[in-house]
Scaffold this active site. Structure first.
Site, PDB file in Angstrom:
ATOM      1  N   GLU A 252       0.886  -1.174   0.000  1.00  0.00           N
ATOM      2  CA  GLU A 252       0.000   0.000   0.000  1.00  0.00           C
ATOM      3  C   GLU A 252       0.915   1.212   0.000  1.00  0.00           C
ATOM      4  O   GLU A 252       1.565   1.509   0.987  1.00  0.00           O
ATOM      5  CB  GLU A 252      -0.922  -0.028   1.217  1.00  0.00           C
ATOM      6  CG  GLU A 252      -2.124   0.900   1.072  1.00  0.00           C
ATOM      7  CD  GLU A 252      -1.823   2.319   1.526  1.00  0.00           C
ATOM      8  OE1 GLU A 252      -1.333   3.108   0.682  1.00  0.00           O
ATOM      9  OE2 GLU A 252      -2.056   2.633   2.692  1.00  0.00           O
ATOM     10  N   CYS A 286      -3.287   8.355   3.718  1.00  0.00           N
ATOM     11  CA  CYS A 286      -2.861   7.965   2.371  1.00  0.00           C
ATOM     12  C   CYS A 286      -3.961   8.139   1.332  1.00  0.00           C
ATOM     13  O   CYS A 286      -3.678   8.386   0.159  1.00  0.00           O
ATOM     14  CB  CYS A 286      -2.364   6.523   2.382  1.00  0.00           C
ATOM     15  SG  CYS A 286      -3.544   5.337   3.037  1.00  0.00           S
ATOM     16  N   GLU A 464      -5.744  -5.020   1.486  1.00  0.00           N
ATOM     17  CA  GLU A 464      -5.890  -5.276   2.911  1.00  0.00           C
ATOM     18  C   GLU A 464      -7.368  -5.193   3.252  1.00  0.00           C
ATOM     19  O   GLU A 464      -8.130  -4.480   2.598  1.00  0.00           O
ATOM     20  CB  GLU A 464      -5.077  -4.273   3.728  1.00  0.00           C
ATOM     21  CG  GLU A 464      -3.579  -4.429   3.497  1.00  0.00           C
ATOM     22  CD  GLU A 464      -2.736  -3.615   4.445  1.00  0.00           C
ATOM     23  OE1 GLU A 464      -2.056  -4.241   5.273  1.00  0.00           O
ATOM     24  OE2 GLU A 464      -2.746  -2.379   4.350  1.00  0.00           O
TER      25      GLU A 464
END
EC number: 1.2.1.8
Length: 490
Positions: A252, A286, A464
């Site tokens: 990620e 993010c 995830e």
């Protein structure tokens, strides 16, 4: 003596001195206070952790699904009982407001662990008939020992996002938190042991990514690496993982996500969404929607609503429950964000509000940057192209749906995207054309445990959360059974 004292490594079910005895400081970014000394792991410590994990993993995997589920559920209960304690540590370590860490960080991490604890008994193989006398069945077996490498913005939540599916699938994990924010991962290790997790099944090694992280990604005893961080580091991790023992990876790697506001949107709702997509957690998320696309005809009205809302932000001491905007995670990161702000000014973006570090009064000793909004931005500006990871919003105008879709996709990133509109036909039509792994319609930011999270393009590999992540911590074994005679051609 610092507030939290000396913090040891966690290996084989116990807090353990590092081999070298070397330490580094944990610093509260709100005031520059050293709050802990953390021991730094080296190659010998990595080997010890891998050996402990190899011993503990078969014990854990041999337990029944319900036994493993009960242990992880006990860990969930402990996390929730200690929510306020862990939130206070997270606030001191990261600078995030206590109002956030109490209500989000530990809560959502525990939710993910509870989700995967419930899925353990449902992890099963298949039976495939071939003919009357033969069939195939499959087993989902653990990978063995896996590594998780965390980022600094959601330390405990990320540790849980990575450990929950790994442990649920019967693996052991060695977790390396960011050296900037390591404290709560060490607390989590003790909580897992208290809940009944066998020794060696969850280990925490603190230290730098260049050293400890690289040793984990290259170690022949590690079967998979799950990494959260920047693109450059992620590519290095992926190359090391492939070059050593062809490890599986989950990456990620951040984003520069577009938030598209259409002309029919409720402009107040759109402004509220844009604020959350840019300034929550001081912009250190993010998935932030930092490229805000607004119809040219609505640009001035939208800008006014944003400025009004920015002026209402309560900047202050993160331990004060009234604060909803704290410092950045470190003084080094503050300086990085300020360089981007200076770049925006140089390249000709119009500064609507903010654009400076806060250096007076009670904030003088902290890593504070004022919430910043640029408008009249161009797609080629550095502040529009690169991930800043701070409280910097870029407003861009557009004139047609086709134009804004093209510009939204004109980036190396592909983590998140969102639209605000009352026309659901348009919402789905546009979302289906956006190159992003996580998309929101008329909302922003929520990532439920059931929702797979990950990016397109340079924003990552794999996902995830969600059911598929649990499966990716397993390997499939196929077994063919023949019930009749066997005929050889020889």
């Amino acid at each position: 003596m610092s507030r939290y004292g000396l913090q040891k490594l966690y290996i084989n079910g116990a807090y353990t001195d590092s081999t070298s005895g070397d330490t580094f400081d944990a610093v509260n970014p709100a005031n520059g206070e050293c709050i802990a000394q953390l021991q730094a792991a080296n190659a010998q410590d990595v080997d010890k952790a891998v050996a402990a994990a190899k011993q503990g993993q078969p014990v854990w995997a041999a337990m029944t699904a319900m036994e493993r589920s009960r242990i992880l559920r006990r860990a969930v209960d402990i996390l929730r009982d200690r929510n306020d304690e862990l939130a206070a540590i997270e606030t001191a370590d990261t600078g995030k407001p206590l109002s956030e860490t109490r209500s989000v960080d530990i809560v959502t991490g525990a939710d993910v662990l509870e989700y995967y604890a419930g899925l353990i008994p449902a992890l099963e193989g298949q039976q495939i008939p071939l003919r009357g006398s033969a069939f195939v069945y499959t087993r989902r077996e653990p990978l063995g020992v896996v590594a998780g490498i965390g980022a600094w913005n959601y330390p405990l939540q990320i540790a849980l996002w990575k450990s929950a599916p790994a442990l649920a699938a019967g693996n052991a994990m060695i977790f390396k938190p960011s050296e900037v924010t390591s404290l709560t991962a060490l607390k989590l290790a003790g909580i897992y042991t208290e809940a009944g997790l066998p020794a060696g099944v969850f280990n925490v090694l603190t230290g730098s990514g260049d050293q400890v992280g690289q040793m984990l990604t290259e170690h022949p005893g590690i079967a998979k690496v799950s990494f959260t961080g920047g693109i450059a580091s992620g590519k290095k991790v992926m190359a090391n993982a492939a070059g050593s023992t062809l490890k599986d990876v989950t990456m990620e790697l951040g984003g520069k996500s577009p938030l598209i506001i259409f002309a029919d949107a409720d402009l107040d709702k759109a402004a509220d969404i844009a604020m959350m997509a840019n300034f929550y957690s001081s912009g250190q998320v993010c998935t932030n929607g930092t490229r805000v696309f607004v119809p040219l005809a609505l640009q001035a009205a939208f800008e006014q609503k944003i400025v009004e809302r920015v002026k209402r932000i309560h900047i202050g001491d993160p331990s004060d429950e009234r604060t909803n905007f704290g410092p950045l995670v470190s003084f080094q990161h503050r300086d990085s964000v300020m360089r981007y702000i200076d770049s925006g000014k140089r390249e000709g973006a119009t500064l609507l509000i903010g654009g400076y570090s806060l250096t007076e009064g009670a904030l003088a000793h902290g890593a504070y940057v004022a919430p910043t909004v640029f408008t009249h931005c161009r797609d080629d500006m550095q502040i529009v192209r690169e991930e800043i990871f701070g409280p910097v919003m870029s407003i861009l105008s557009y004139q047609s749906e086709e134009e804004v879709i093209r510009r939204a996709n004109d980036t190396e990133y592909g983590l998140a995207a969102g639209v605000v509109t009352q026309d659901l036909n348009r919402a789905h039509r546009v979302i289906h054309q956006l190159q992003a792994g996580i998309c929101w319609i008329n909302t922003w930011g929520e990532s439920a445990p059931e929702m797979p999270v990950g990016g397109y393009k340079h924003s990552g590999v794999g996902r995830e959360n969600g059911i598929s992540t649990l499966e990716h911590y397993t390997q499939i074994k196929s077994i063919q059974v023949e019930l009749s005679s066997f005929n050889s051609v020889f």
